[in-house]
Design an enzyme around this catalytic site. Structure first.
Site, PDB file in Angstrom:
ATOM      1  N   HIS A   1     -33.663 -17.229 -82.354  1.00 32.75           N
ATOM      2  CA  HIS A   1     -34.391 -16.079 -81.854  1.00 32.75           C
ATOM      3  C   HIS A   1     -33.519 -14.884 -81.552  1.00 32.75           C
ATOM      4  O   HIS A   1     -33.984 -13.769 -81.591  1.00 32.75           O
ATOM      5  CB  HIS A   1     -35.187 -16.464 -80.601  1.00 32.75           C
ATOM      6  CG  HIS A   1     -36.352 -17.315 -80.933  1.00 32.75           C
ATOM      7  ND1 HIS A   1     -37.550 -16.800 -81.316  1.00 32.75           N
ATOM      8  CD2 HIS A   1     -36.477 -18.650 -81.000  1.00 32.75           C
ATOM      9  CE1 HIS A   1     -38.381 -17.784 -81.593  1.00 32.75           C
ATOM     10  NE2 HIS A   1     -37.750 -18.909 -81.402  1.00 32.75           N
ATOM     11  N   SER A   2     -32.244 -15.144 -81.261  1.00 31.68           N
ATOM     12  CA  SER A   2     -31.450 -14.001 -80.837  1.00 31.68           C
ATOM     13  C   SER A   2     -30.970 -13.176 -82.021  1.00 31.68           C
ATOM     14  O   SER A   2     -30.577 -12.051 -81.871  1.00 31.68           O
ATOM     15  CB  SER A   2     -30.265 -14.475 -79.999  1.00 31.68           C
ATOM     16  OG  SER A   2     -29.525 -15.415 -80.717  1.00 31.68           O
TER      17      SER A   2
END
Ligand SMILES: *[C@@H]1O[C@H](CO)[C@@H](O)[C@H](O)[C@H]1NC(C)=O
Ligand SMILES: *[C@@H]1O[C@H](CO)[C@@H](O)[C@H](O)[C@H]1NC(C)=O
Length: 518
Positions: free
Chosen positions: A219-220
């Site tokens: 997600h990052s």
């Protein structure tokens, strides 16, 4: 994977319990029903329900009395990978008749982050070993000793070709060196730019291959699950617009900049005022549509995830105006059906992270990249001028991000949102990019402290590595059958090896001078 076992013991005889769950990461979310535990156990033999709970983030658990829908207790707990836990719900008789909910650990979880730490340490060890080797080889005594030990010619060849730093444009930034140092006919290729591109690309390949199936790698980073059509189309449109803009309006770098080495301090920006005007207009369109376009059934200016977010008030509003425009113009069926918000927020409607409105902001981002290039062109060899501008842009964009986001994940005016390509996402990422260039340019190109290896190899062959890693990702050695499909360790090893193989391929192609350009 990323799960723990939770046994819920209902020791409240005659009281049925409804257990609700949510992830702490889900912002302002409706609680979701996890399980119901009946209250018809016997004393000393409570009824037990077994459920799997996510271990990626902290969990919020709420237990209600089913018949009265009254809250019995509420707790927050961070479960660990493959742990075995019990939640004991019982009366405590300390004067008042209270109900206590206690979590007991039956079996300890495993440390799922250990493989990442080990991989990191191995990486550091390799870097240190390579540096040490290069240092040894740079010592004359050691060289002589080796030369005597083996055929001296072979060693010289090895040292010069493999480990000697390939021609660095670098050393030139040093003002004392004569201009004639560089053959001016050869176009300057900045190593720091290739290195930067390589770092970004290699991170992307790693994340794309699964990132060891760790949520924070998924997600990052800037690509969640890349679909070739979406991303390449977006890149195509973005570069097309920026290229046309530059072809229409770009002026040659004034001679006063290159010859007299004196360039009016804002010349790089002022000389491209038509482009800036166009970009500012585009950005105004984004802001206007995002915040003022009425979307049926949704609050105007909504930027949230919809689904169960915002306490489930706007389930069909995923992506606000951006999502609405895409669904209106392209139709639901042509959109990406599984955005990353799907898992966390249970979104119902299709939403495309490579949508139409977001393209505006990716154009803005690409144009900021062009600006970085212009700084390098206009202030060629004036290291101080270049670094001052990189710093200024880094701070300027960083401050815009701070203002937009109020330094919080969800509370700001415009949260950093990769799926939306919100403007704060663009300014934050670009601010980081200027910072990285600020570090890489002096280290790699000016002082030549680092050649940029091994990142500049893939950086010089980025299209090939990008297309290659997509096309061959199902094949050995990029993927193989895992013994334990649920193990982060095995996934991490597989993804690191696959990524390393692409670096190796890029290195071999570099040595053979094969570069794939469009
Ligand atoms: C979890 O722990 C409970 C209590 O110790 C035990 O009865 C159960 O078998 C365990 N479950 C697993 C899957 O290990
Ligand atoms: C959202 O969309 C679904 C299916 O399209 C529909 O059944 C539901 O009523 C909508 N909800 C709201 C609040 O508009």
């Amino acid at each position: 994977m990323d799960q723990a076992l939770l046994l819920i013991h209902n020791e409240l005889l005659g009281t049925d319990l409804s257990v609700y769950w949510n992830s702490e990461r889900c912002y302002h979310c409706l609680l979701q029903v996890l399980v119901n535990v009946s209250g018809n156990g016997k004393p000393g033999k409570p009824s037990i329900a077994a459920v799997a709970v996510s271990t990626q983030h902290g969990s919020i658990l709420q237990l209600n009395d089913t018949s009265e829908e009254k809250e019995v207790c509420r707790l927050e707990y961070k479960f660990g990978e493959f742990g075995n836990y019990s939640l004991l719900v019982k009366h405590v008789h300390n004067g008042v008749n209270e109900i206590a909910c206690d979590v007991v650990v039956n079996e300890n979880p495993v440390d799922s982050n250990l493989p990442v730490s080990i991989a990191f340490l191995v990486g550091v060890a390799v870097v240190v070993a390579v540096c040490f080797l290069r240092f040894l080889l740079s010592l004359d005594d050691f060289n002589n000793w080796i030369s005597k030990a083996i055929n001296s010619r072979e060693t010289d060849r090895l040292i010069n070709s493999e480990l000697g730093s390939p021609s660095r444009a670098g050393q030139l930034g040093d003002d004392t060196r004569p201009e004639a140092w560089r053959p001016s006919a050869v176009p300057l290729r900045l190593r720091c730019v290739d290195t930067f591109r390589g770092i970004a690309l290699i991170l992307m390949v790693f994340v794309n291959y699964g990132g060891g199936k760790y949520w924070y790698f998924k997600h990052s980073m800037s690509w969640d699950k890349v679909r070739i059509p979406g991303v390449l189309q977006r890149l195509g449109v973005t570069y097309f617009v920026v290229a046309v803009l530059e072809l229409l309006f770009a002026k040659p770098v004034p001679e006063s900049c290159t010859l007299e080495r004196r360039c009016f301090s804002l010349q790089d920006i002022i000389s491209s005022w038509p482009q800036w005007l166009f970009i500012l207009m585009l950005e105004s369109i984004w802001l206007a549509l995002t915040f003022f376009l009425p979307v049926p059934g949704c609050p105007t200016g909504y930027l949230g995830p919809g689904g169960i977010g915002d306490l489930g008030k706007y389930p069909n509003c995923t992506g606000g105006a951006a999502g609405y425009i895409d669904r209106l113009l392209l139709g639901d069926d042509h959109l990406y059906q599984h955005p990353s918000s799907n898992v966390l927020y249970h979104t119902k409607v299709a939403y495309d992270p490579e949508g139409i409105l977001g393209t505006i902001n990716s154009i803005v981002m690409a144009f900021l990249g062009v600006q970085a290039g212009k700084i390098l062109l206009y202030y060629k060899d004036q290291t101080k001028d270049i670094l001052i501008r990189f710093t200024a842009w880094c701070c300027f964009l960083g401050l815009i991000s701070v203002a937009f986001t109020k330094i919080s994940e969800n509370e700001g005016f415009i949260p950093v949102n990769k799926n939306l390509w919100s403007i704060s996402y663009v300014t934050t990422l670009s601010s980081f990019a200027f910072f990285i260039l600020f570090i890489l340019y002096p280290v790699v190109d000016v002082k030549g402290l680092w050649t940029g290896a091994p990142f500049f190899y893939p950086g010089m062959n980025s299209i090939l590595v990008y297309v290659g890693h997509e096309v061959f990702h199902n094949y050995f050695p990029f993927q193989w059958r895992l013994q334990d499909n649920q193990s982060h360790k095995e996934h991490l090893i597989q993804n690191v090896v696959a990524t390393a193989v692409w670096v190796l391929i890029a290195y071999i192609l570099y040595k053979k001078k094969i570069f794939w350009k469009i």
